[in-house]
Design an enzyme around this catalytic site. Sequence first.
Site, PDB file in Angstrom:
ATOM      1  N   ASN A   1     -25.445  35.306 -16.001  1.00 18.47           N
ATOM      2  CA  ASN A   1     -25.909  34.005 -16.485  1.00 18.47           C
ATOM      3  C   ASN A   1     -26.851  33.435 -15.418  1.00 18.47           C
ATOM      4  OD1 ASN A   1     -26.255  31.414 -17.398  1.00 18.47           O
ATOM      5  ND2 ASN A   1     -24.156  30.746 -16.973  1.00 18.47           N
TER       6      ASN A   1
ATOM      7  N   LYS B   1     -28.635  30.916 -15.612  1.00 20.72           N
ATOM      8  CA  LYS B   1     -28.717  29.453 -15.703  1.00 20.72           C
ATOM      9  C   LYS B   1     -30.192  29.001 -15.690  1.00 20.72           C
ATOM     10  CE  LYS B   1     -24.251  29.195 -13.461  1.00 20.72           C
ATOM     11  NZ  LYS B   1     -23.236  28.362 -12.870  1.00 20.72           N
TER      12      LYS B   1
ATOM     13  N   HIS C   1     -20.126  26.797 -22.283  1.00 23.39           N
ATOM     14  CA  HIS C   1     -20.076  26.832 -20.813  1.00 23.39           C
ATOM     15  C   HIS C   1     -19.684  25.447 -20.295  1.00 23.39           C
ATOM     16  CE1 HIS C   1     -21.245  27.262 -16.645  1.00 23.39           C
ATOM     17  NE2 HIS C   1     -21.247  28.565 -16.839  1.00 23.39           N
TER      18      HIS C   1
ATOM     19  N   GLU D   1     -20.651  23.806 -17.829  1.00 20.04           N
ATOM     20  CA  GLU D   1     -21.772  22.936 -17.423  1.00 20.04           C
ATOM     21  C   GLU D   1     -22.334  22.192 -18.626  1.00 20.04           C
ATOM     22  OE1 GLU D   1     -24.111  25.854 -15.318  1.00 20.04           O
ATOM     23  OE2 GLU D   1     -22.700  25.826 -13.640  1.00 20.04           O
TER      24      GLU D   1
ATOM     25  N   GLU E   1     -13.222  30.772 -17.430  1.00 18.20           N
ATOM     26  CA  GLU E   1     -13.989  30.274 -16.292  1.00 18.20           C
ATOM     27  C   GLU E   1     -13.373  28.969 -15.784  1.00 18.20           C
ATOM     28  OE1 GLU E   1     -18.170  31.967 -16.105  1.00 18.20           O
ATOM     29  OE2 GLU E   1     -18.289  30.158 -17.273  1.00 18.20           O
TER      30      GLU E   1
ATOM     31  N   GLY F   1     -19.401  28.308  -9.129  1.00 16.60           N
ATOM     32  CA  GLY F   1     -20.397  27.911  -8.136  1.00 16.60           C
ATOM     33  C   GLY F   1     -19.810  27.342  -6.857  1.00 16.60           C
TER      34      GLY F   1
ATOM     35  N   SER G   1     -17.383  32.378  -9.296  1.00 20.18           N
ATOM     36  CA  SER G   1     -17.580  32.896  -7.933  1.00 20.18           C
ATOM     37  C   SER G   1     -17.260  34.383  -7.810  1.00 20.18           C
ATOM     38  CB  SER G   1     -16.769  32.073  -6.919  1.00 20.18           C
ATOM     39  OG  SER G   1     -17.238  30.732  -6.913  1.00 20.18           O
TER      40      SER G   1
HETATM   41  C1  PEP Z   1     -20.963  30.646 -14.445  1.00 19.80           C
HETATM   42  O1  PEP Z   1     -21.678  29.665 -14.367  1.00 19.80           O
HETATM   43  O2  PEP Z   1     -20.687  31.123 -15.553  1.00 19.80           O
HETATM   44  C2  PEP Z   1     -20.443  31.205 -13.208  1.00 19.80           C
HETATM   45  C3  PEP Z   1     -19.422  32.010 -13.307  1.00 19.80           C
HETATM   46  O3  PEP Z   1     -21.059  30.819 -12.046  1.00 19.80           O
HETATM   47  P1  PEP Z   1     -20.777  31.385 -10.575  1.00 19.80           P
HETATM   48  O4  PEP Z   1     -20.654  32.899 -10.691  1.00 19.80           O
HETATM   49  O5  PEP Z   1     -21.962  30.979  -9.776  1.00 19.80           O
HETATM   50  O6  PEP Z   1     -19.496  30.788 -10.113  1.00 19.80           O
END
Ligand code: PEP
Length: 260
Positions: A9, A11, A95, A97, A167, A173, A213
């Site tokens: 992803n 983003k 997601h 976000e 998630e 992040g 992460s």
């Molecule tokens: C995500 O935004 O789906 C995600 C898992 O981000 P990160 O790997 O940066 O934690």
Amino acid sequence: MRTPLCIANWKMHGTLADARPLATAVRDGLRRVKDIEVVLCPPFTALAAVSEIVTGSGIGLGAQNCHPEAFGPHTGEIAPPMLSELGCRYVIVGHSERRREMGETDELINRKVRAVLADGMTAVLCVGETAEERRQGLTFTTVEGQLRAGLTDVAPDAVARVVLAYEPVWAIGTGVNATPSQAGEVHGYLRGLLSELISKDAAATVRILYGGSVKAENAESLAAEPEIDGALVGGASLNAQGFVNLVKKTARGGVAVRGA
Ligand code: PEP
């Protein structure tokens, strides 16, 4: 047997000047990698360019969002048929976000899931609790509510085209990933719910990815957890070499599970 899957992803990162070399390097780095599926989800504006680069490579293309309707007066929105036309086979839906920044509700997310499936693509439905919800012991309650709402009125046979992504919001992040056993516990709970809500077959076949992460350093141990079928990767997918290593390690962890 569930084939491991890694979804990148990107983003809101990647002008064409960034996206083209990144997609090319990932494609070339994964040429000989087997036993795993990989999907790149660039920004909408890079979908066509990345599609050209990955076509024929075995790497799939996905979008990060879509509108729940197929067309209409929705200025600035992108409909599922516009994505499938570009070669997208996956769309990330729900997601955290978008839930947080755009106020996306479970009801809207469910409409998007159904729209993606109706267009023949795979919906990658994201669920996950906040740090506060985990602290209050509400992790299972939160993900159960999100899963039940997300799959409302989805035909049982279409659920085979859903990928779930657990998630935890506190892990996205932040550099702090859920441990394999923390993630495995929630994945097991989600799989039990799929069995109850849909069928045993759906529970056995739907892939549940972990996201939050994930990086090359922790990918193998996460993938070696039997309930984890791969990773949804944000930050670490923006570095081609790092992402290629992460995919290889996820494949290795998955092989360990299947050989067990
Ligand atoms: C995500 O935004 O789906 C995600 C898992 O981000 P990160 O790997 O940066 O934690």
